[in-house]
Design a protein around this motif. Structure first.
Motif, short mmCIF file in Angstrom:
data_model
loop_
_atom_site.label_atom_id
_atom_site.label_comp_id
_atom_site.label_asym_id
_atom_site.label_seq_id
_atom_site.Cartn_x
_atom_site.Cartn_y
_atom_site.Cartn_z
N SER A 127 2.26 -8.86 -10.84
CA SER A 127 1.66 -7.66 -10.26
C SER A 127 2.00 -7.55 -8.78
O SER A 127 2.38 -6.47 -8.29
CB SER A 127 0.14 -7.67 -10.45
N CYS A 128 1.87 -8.65 -8.04
CA CYS A 128 2.14 -8.64 -6.60
C CYS A 128 3.62 -8.35 -6.34
O CYS A 128 3.96 -7.55 -5.46
CB CYS A 128 1.76 -9.98 -5.99
N MET A 129 4.51 -8.97 -7.12
CA MET A 129 5.94 -8.72 -6.97
C MET A 129 6.27 -7.26 -7.24
O MET A 129 7.06 -6.63 -6.52
CB MET A 129 6.72 -9.64 -7.92
N CYS A 130 5.65 -6.71 -8.26
CA CYS A 130 5.92 -5.31 -8.62
C CYS A 130 5.41 -4.36 -7.54
O CYS A 130 6.03 -3.31 -7.29
CB CYS A 130 5.29 -4.98 -9.96
N HIS A 131 4.30 -4.71 -6.90
CA HIS A 131 3.81 -3.89 -5.80
C HIS A 131 4.79 -3.93 -4.62
O HIS A 131 5.04 -2.90 -3.99
CB HIS A 131 2.43 -4.36 -5.35
N LEU A 132 5.34 -5.11 -4.34
CA LEU A 132 6.34 -5.21 -3.28
C LEU A 132 7.55 -4.34 -3.59
O LEU A 132 8.06 -3.62 -2.72
CB LEU A 132 6.79 -6.67 -3.12
N ILE A 133 8.02 -4.41 -4.82
CA ILE A 133 9.18 -3.61 -5.22
C ILE A 133 8.87 -2.13 -5.11
O ILE A 133 9.67 -1.34 -4.59
CB ILE A 133 9.62 -3.98 -6.66
N ALA A 134 7.68 -1.74 -5.59
CA ALA A 134 7.30 -0.32 -5.56
C ALA A 134 7.25 0.20 -4.13
O ALA A 134 7.73 1.30 -3.83
CB ALA A 134 5.95 -0.13 -6.25
N LEU A 135 6.67 -0.58 -3.22
CA LEU A 135 6.58 -0.16 -1.83
C LEU A 135 7.97 -0.07 -1.20
O LEU A 135 8.26 0.87 -0.46
CB LEU A 135 5.69 -1.12 -1.05
N PHE A 136 8.83 -1.05 -1.50
CA PHE A 136 10.18 -1.01 -0.94
C PHE A 136 10.95 0.20 -1.46
O PHE A 136 11.63 0.89 -0.69
CB PHE A 136 10.95 -2.29 -1.26
N MET A 137 10.86 0.46 -2.76
CA MET A 137 11.57 1.61 -3.33
C MET A 137 11.04 2.92 -2.75
O MET A 137 11.79 3.89 -2.62
CB MET A 137 11.46 1.60 -4.85
N SER A 138 9.78 2.93 -2.38
CA SER A 138 9.22 4.12 -1.74
C SER A 138 9.78 4.33 -0.34
O SER A 138 9.87 5.46 0.13
CB SER A 138 7.69 4.03 -1.67
N LYS A 191 12.85 3.75 0.38
CA LYS A 191 14.18 4.31 0.15
C LYS A 191 14.11 5.74 -0.39
O LYS A 191 14.98 6.56 -0.10
CB LYS A 191 14.95 3.43 -0.84
N SER A 192 13.08 6.02 -1.20
CA SER A 192 12.93 7.35 -1.79
C SER A 192 11.48 7.80 -1.65
O SER A 192 10.72 7.79 -2.62
CB SER A 192 13.34 7.33 -3.27
N PRO A 193 11.07 8.18 -0.43
CA PRO A 193 9.66 8.54 -0.21
C PRO A 193 9.21 9.74 -1.02
O PRO A 193 8.02 9.90 -1.28
CB PRO A 193 9.60 8.82 1.30
N GLU A 194 10.16 10.56 -1.43
CA GLU A 194 9.82 11.76 -2.21
C GLU A 194 9.46 11.42 -3.65
O GLU A 194 8.96 12.28 -4.39
CB GLU A 194 10.97 12.76 -2.18
N SER A 195 9.69 10.19 -4.08
CA SER A 195 9.44 9.82 -5.47
C SER A 195 7.95 9.71 -5.80
O SER A 195 7.55 9.83 -6.95
CB SER A 195 10.12 8.49 -5.80
N HIS A 196 7.12 9.44 -4.78
CA HIS A 196 5.67 9.36 -4.94
C HIS A 196 5.28 8.44 -6.10
O HIS A 196 4.60 8.84 -7.05
CB HIS A 196 5.07 10.75 -5.17
N ILE A 197 5.71 7.19 -6.01
CA ILE A 197 5.36 6.20 -7.03
C ILE A 197 3.86 5.93 -6.95
O ILE A 197 3.35 5.56 -5.89
CB ILE A 197 6.15 4.89 -6.81
N LYS A 198 3.18 6.10 -8.06
CA LYS A 198 1.73 5.99 -8.06
C LYS A 198 1.19 4.91 -8.98
O LYS A 198 0.07 4.44 -8.81
CB LYS A 198 1.10 7.33 -8.49
N HIS A 199 1.97 4.56 -10.00
CA HIS A 199 1.43 3.70 -11.05
C HIS A 199 2.40 2.56 -11.35
O HIS A 199 3.61 2.73 -11.30
CB HIS A 199 1.18 4.50 -12.33
N ILE A 200 1.83 1.40 -11.65
CA ILE A 200 2.60 0.26 -12.13
C ILE A 200 2.09 -0.11 -13.51
O ILE A 200 0.92 -0.41 -13.69
CB ILE A 200 2.46 -0.95 -11.19
N GLN A 201 2.99 -0.08 -14.47
CA GLN A 201 2.64 -0.46 -15.83
C GLN A 201 3.18 -1.87 -16.09
O GLN A 201 4.39 -2.09 -16.05
CB GLN A 201 3.25 0.52 -16.82
N ILE A 202 2.29 -2.82 -16.31
CA ILE A 202 2.70 -4.18 -16.63
C ILE A 202 2.96 -4.26 -18.14
O ILE A 202 2.09 -3.94 -18.95
CB ILE A 202 1.61 -5.20 -16.23
N ASN A 203 4.17 -4.68 -18.49
CA ASN A 203 4.59 -4.69 -19.89
C ASN A 203 4.42 -6.07 -20.52
O ASN A 203 4.38 -7.08 -19.82
CB ASN A 203 6.06 -4.26 -19.99
#
Length: 256
Positions: free
Chosen positions: A187-198, A200-212
């Motif tokens: 979960s923590c790693m995915c939050h880091l990735i999500a923030l970093f990708m944001s 690079k693409s702030p317009e993407s508005h990533i809001k949710h992380i689905q753990i599979n």
């Protein structure tokens, strides 16, 4: 008398609504300055542990606190100009204050004082957001780089010292002494990735992380319920962190 009171109340509400947005931009600007100071704080110890960078440490603590949603963390650290998710500017100001409080608590860096001559009416929220990403993007990229790359060995570095410049050698030694990043939860790693990708693409508005179930995570935006939409999934494939989009696989280190 009642009409007079009503008019005074009406005028007060309208003045408040125009100044509140300015107050929020002022908060974002001050937080940017505080974040910049944290980014410039390097190579110190906390409880006998070597910490490479102050801003990286603060970001990690914010994620690990589980106090905020991903959407709120995006506002705090990456896209402060995105207001659609919360129309309460008072709440948004609290998120900015939350960043400053964390910097003060973890790094003992006081909030920068605001010079009287600064004209906050000239602030542009989009420009403040771009400046925020400039700082946090560096920290997030460095954090991910250390996690996905093999840590350097101090002994090997000492043997290779004659081939390295003084500054390069010292920086590498400090990174090696700090050791590899503590193993993070998925979960923590995915939050880091999500923030970093944001960043690079702030317009993407990533809001949710689905753990599979297969120990991967999928990043989703506003349209996460839309059918036939392809999302980016992240996980380890043969020991390497990768991004998966449909049938395409790319190593995460190539995206940093």
């Amino acid at each position: 008398m009642k009409i007079y009171s009503f008019l005074i109340s009406f005028i007060f509400v309208n003045v408040s609504s125009t100044t509140t947005e300015m107050d929020y931009m002022k908060d974002v600007a001050i937080t940017n300055a505080h974040i910049e100071l944290a980014l410039k704080t390097n190579n110190f110890t906390i409880k006998d542990k070597v910490v490479l960078n102050g801003l990286e440490h603060v970001i990690k603590k914010i994620i690990e606190s589980r106090q905020y949603t991903l959407e709120e963390m995006n506002n705090m650290l990456v896209v402060p100009e995105y207001l659609a998710f919360c129309h309460d500017l008072g709440a948004l100001r609290e998120f900015q204050k939350g960043v400053r409080d964390k910097i003060q608590l973890e790094l003992n860096i006081p909030v920068p004082e605001v010079p009287d001559e600064i004209d906050f009416s000239k602030l542009v929220l989009e420009e403040l957001g771009a400046k925020r990403r400039k700082f946090t993007g560096i920290a997030l990229k460095n954090m991910l780089n250390r996690i996905i790359r093999k840590p350097e060995n101090v002994t090997n570095l000492i043997n290779e010292r004659r081939h390295l410049g003084t500054d390069t050698f010292e920086n590498k030694i400090i990174r090696a002494l700090a050791g590899p990043e503590k193993k993070l939860s998925l979960s923590c790693m995915c939050h880091l990735i999500a923030l970093f990708m944001s960043t690079k693409s702030p317009e993407s508005h990533i809001k949710h992380i689905q753990i599979n179930p297969d120990d991967t995570c999928t990043l989703k935006d506003d349209n996460f319920d839309r059918e036939n939409k392809t999302y980016k999934t992240y996980g380890q494939i043969e020991g390497q962190w990768c991004q998966v989009i449909g049938n395409e696989v790319q190593r995460l280190k190539e995206l940093l």
